[in-house]
Scaffold this motif. Structure first.
Motif, PDB file in Angstrom:
ATOM      1  N   ASP A 141       0.836  -1.193   0.000  1.00 35.73           N
ATOM      2  CA  ASP A 141       0.000   0.000   0.000  1.00 35.73           C
ATOM      3  C   ASP A 141       0.880   1.256   0.000  1.00 35.73           C
ATOM      4  O   ASP A 141       1.978   1.260   0.566  1.00 35.73           O
ATOM      5  CB  ASP A 141      -0.899   0.032   1.240  1.00 35.73           C
ATOM      6  N   ASP A 142       0.368   2.327  -0.610  1.00 37.73           N
ATOM      7  CA  ASP A 142       1.142   3.574  -0.680  1.00 37.73           C
ATOM      8  C   ASP A 142       1.465   4.147   0.693  1.00 37.73           C
ATOM      9  O   ASP A 142       2.439   4.896   0.843  1.00 37.73           O
ATOM     10  CB  ASP A 142       0.376   4.625  -1.500  1.00 37.73           C
ATOM     11  N   ASP A 143       0.634   3.836   1.708  1.00 37.22           N
ATOM     12  CA  ASP A 143       0.829   4.436   3.029  1.00 37.22           C
ATOM     13  C   ASP A 143       1.431   3.464   4.039  1.00 37.22           C
ATOM     14  O   ASP A 143       1.358   3.695   5.233  1.00 37.22           O
ATOM     15  CB  ASP A 143      -0.495   4.970   3.565  1.00 37.22           C
ATOM     16  N   TRP A 144       2.081   2.386   3.564  1.00 36.49           N
ATOM     17  CA  TRP A 144       2.627   1.428   4.532  1.00 36.49           C
ATOM     18  C   TRP A 144       3.897   2.000   5.174  1.00 36.49           C
ATOM     19  O   TRP A 144       4.488   2.967   4.684  1.00 36.49           O
ATOM     20  CB  TRP A 144       2.856   0.068   3.869  1.00 36.49           C
ATOM     21  N   ALA A 148       9.055   4.665   2.134  1.00 35.34           N
ATOM     22  CA  ALA A 148      10.224   5.422   1.690  1.00 35.34           C
ATOM     23  C   ALA A 148      11.334   4.500   1.171  1.00 35.34           C
ATOM     24  O   ALA A 148      12.249   4.958   0.484  1.00 35.34           O
ATOM     25  CB  ALA A 148      10.761   6.288   2.825  1.00 35.34           C
ATOM     26  N   GLN A 149      11.250   3.192   1.501  1.00 33.15           N
ATOM     27  CA  GLN A 149      12.230   2.229   0.988  1.00 33.15           C
ATOM     28  C   GLN A 149      11.724   1.527  -0.261  1.00 33.15           C
ATOM     29  O   GLN A 149      12.477   1.322  -1.210  1.00 33.15           O
ATOM     30  CB  GLN A 149      12.590   1.202   2.076  1.00 33.15           C
ATOM     31  N   SER A 150      10.461   1.146  -0.277  1.00 37.57           N
ATOM     32  CA  SER A 150       9.890   0.530  -1.473  1.00 37.57           C
ATOM     33  C   SER A 150       8.379   0.448  -1.347  1.00 37.57           C
ATOM     34  O   SER A 150       7.859   0.083  -0.288  1.00 37.57           O
ATOM     35  CB  SER A 150      10.466  -0.878  -1.690  1.00 37.57           C
ATOM     36  N   ILE A 151       7.700   0.772  -2.422  1.00 34.00           N
ATOM     37  CA  ILE A 151       6.266   0.511  -2.550  1.00 34.00           C
ATOM     38  C   ILE A 151       6.051  -0.651  -3.520  1.00 34.00           C
ATOM     39  O   ILE A 151       5.298  -1.569  -3.261  1.00 34.00           O
ATOM     40  CB  ILE A 151       5.511   1.761  -3.021  1.00 34.00           C
ATOM     41  N   ARG A 365      18.084  -7.397   5.131  1.00 32.16           N
ATOM     42  CA  ARG A 365      16.872  -7.881   4.446  1.00 32.16           C
ATOM     43  C   ARG A 365      16.134  -6.676   3.845  1.00 32.16           C
ATOM     44  O   ARG A 365      15.795  -5.730   4.549  1.00 32.16           O
ATOM     45  CB  ARG A 365      15.988  -8.646   5.413  1.00 32.16           C
ATOM     46  N   LEU A 366      15.885  -6.703   2.551  1.00 31.14           N
ATOM     47  CA  LEU A 366      15.207  -5.612   1.864  1.00 31.14           C
ATOM     48  C   LEU A 366      13.694  -5.792   1.955  1.00 31.14           C
ATOM     49  O   LEU A 366      13.188  -6.913   1.859  1.00 31.14           O
ATOM     50  CB  LEU A 366      15.620  -5.580   0.390  1.00 31.14           C
ATOM     51  N   VAL A 367      12.966  -4.686   2.106  1.00 27.72           N
ATOM     52  CA  VAL A 367      11.511  -4.788   2.111  1.00 27.72           C
ATOM     53  C   VAL A 367      11.011  -5.238   0.742  1.00 27.72           C
ATOM     54  O   VAL A 367       9.914  -5.805   0.621  1.00 27.72           O
ATOM     55  CB  VAL A 367      10.847  -3.457   2.522  1.00 27.72           C
ATOM     56  N   ALA A 368      11.805  -5.003  -0.299  1.00 28.52           N
ATOM     57  CA  ALA A 368      11.447  -5.476  -1.628  1.00 28.52           C
ATOM     58  C   ALA A 368      11.569  -6.992  -1.749  1.00 28.52           C
ATOM     59  O   ALA A 368      10.981  -7.588  -2.652  1.00 28.52           O
ATOM     60  CB  ALA A 368      12.330  -4.809  -2.683  1.00 28.52           C
TER      61      ALA A 368
END
Length: 436
Positions: A141-144, A148-151, A365-368
């Motif tokens: 979601d855009d507001d998670w 700022a790291q990944s949408i 660990r990347l959020v992506a």
């Protein structure tokens, strides 16, 4: 709610079969056929039961009938539930502490494949395969809390793999192939500027930066198949690294677009080296009913280290817009499988595997890519409709332990994501193979 899936990929020639996702460790796609699901892909480089051997070991074509065609699809349902445990959303020059977890961000999707093998004579075979060895989609979601790291992070590969195989003698066959591979990438996040002497930029928190780039490159693969006895086969195969230079657009859209040199829409590029793989497989018939299969594979994920996204136009040309700090490690995968010949028409398949993640620790660990080790539990069945027509069915459940993340990019203006993922994957597949 936006969804998170791992790797939605489809070869261009198979568009009619639908979209796809996959679920191997990292962003590697094991689902290059559906017939291997029931064995958790144990014996992948040795089994040679249909034309999909072109991907796993081209030497296996010598075990097929004169002409064979195989097509399949795997339906994958990943589940990724993030729980926030103290994340800080830093979007300079504003600091925020609110944002959603994203809930369950997984959904069903499909991954197709297709292969054709043709004997030129009794010892020489040629073939071609269509598939996608790597891919990734994560979308929040855009507001998670980690916006700022990944949408959204979307990698697609399209791979065409012409191959050749030669039977040296009754004990040894060899094979090789080349791969034309296309890589497409889309990466979106909330735009940021470094908090180092830059005046406040209005509307920054609702301004988005999106990289849209692609690349074409070549790779190769080789394999050998040893028939040690009528009951035992050993296969080895290797697929090379593929060096990509992604080129495209870095777009900045929203209220703050253009208010700073680093908030301009520009051309950009990024280099990425997709990893090589090595497989050793064995199949052993115990009697008329039972067959055992094994697999040991290695993937050179350390080729994916730092990925620099570099601006190639505009006032800030030559500067790095962002570096993705993957810092992956090489990984191993171990799989064991068994087949039981129930009757002339039906073969039952079973499998278990351990698949190691290339992610070193929670800080990297990347959020992506909220990846972790996973354990495969698989079952399947093969239905022989006739001497020339076969249908394979398979199902697998992948257990993934609690996945912690503590990725701190606060000094870069992208906040700190701290929390835990609760993840699992279901895979269902079907493969149709025909000799003609």
């Amino acid at each position: 709610m936006k969804k998170t899936t791992i790797a939605r990929l489809l070869p261009a020639a198979l568009l009619a079969l639908g979209a796809g996702t996959a679920s191997a460790a990292g962003f590697q796609l094991l689902e290059q056929n559906a017939s291997g699901i029931g064995n958790a892909y144990a014996g992948s480089a040795a089994v040679a039961e249909n034309a999909s051997t072109i991907f796993f070991n081209p030497a296996g074509m010598t075990q097929l009938q004169a002409r064979e065609f195989s097509v399949g699809v795997s339906a994958v349902r990943p589940s990724f539930e993030f729980k926030n445990k103290g994340s800080v959303i830093l979007n300079a020059p504003r600091i925020a502490t609110t944002g959603g977890d994203g809930d369950d961000a997984g959904s069903w999707a499909a991954l197709p494949n297709g292969y054709l093998s043709w004997a030129l004579n009794k010892d020489l075979y040629v073939g071609v395969g269509l598939g996608a060895p790597f891919g990734l989609i994560t979308e929040y979601d855009d507001d998670w809390v980690g916006r700022a790291q990944s949408i959204k992070f979307d990698l697609k590969t399209y791979n065409i793999n012409p191959s050749i195989a030669y039977r040296v003698n009754d004990k040894l066959s060899i094979g090789a192939g080349v791969s034309w591979q296309r890589l497409e990438a889309e990466y979106e996040r909330v735009a940021t500027v470094l908090p180092t002497g830059i005046s406040p930029v209005p509307g920054l928190s609702s301004t988005f930066a999106t990289l849209d780039a692609d690349s074409d490159a070549w790779g190769w693969n080789v394999g050998a198949l040893f028939t040690l006895s009528p009951a035992m086969k050993v296969g080895v195969s290797y697929r090379s690294t593929v060096d990509h230079t992604l080129e495209g657009d870095l777009k900045v859209e929203g209220p703050a677009a253009g208010l700073a040199p680093t908030l301009q829409s520009v051309k950009a590029e990024a280099d990425v080296e997709l990893p090589d793989t090595f497989i050793v497989s064995v199949t052993q018939k115990l009697n008329d009913r039972w067959e055992m299969l094994g697999d040991l594979s290695w993937t050179g994920w350390s080729s994916v280290d730092q990925v620099h996204i570099v601006r190639t136009s505009g006032l800030a040309a030559g500067t790095v817009a962002q570096t993705l700090e993957a810092d992956f490690k090489d990984t191993w995968r171990v799989a064991l499988g068994a087949n039981y010949q129930l009757n002339d028409a039906w073969k039952l398949k079973f499998g278990i595997a351990w698949d190691q993640t290339p992610v070193k620790d929670k800080e990297r660990r990347l959020v992506a890519l909220p990846d972790n080790d996973r354990t495969w539990l698989s079952v399947g069945g093969q239905w022989k409709l006739s001497k020339t027509n076969t249908v394979d069915l398979g199902a697998a459940w992948l257990y993934i332990p609690k996945t912690k993340i503590d990725n701190d990019q606060s000094t870069l203006g992208r906040g700190r994501v701290t929390g835990e993922y609760d993840s699992s994957v279901w895979i269902l597949g079907a493969q149709y193979s025909m000799a003609f």
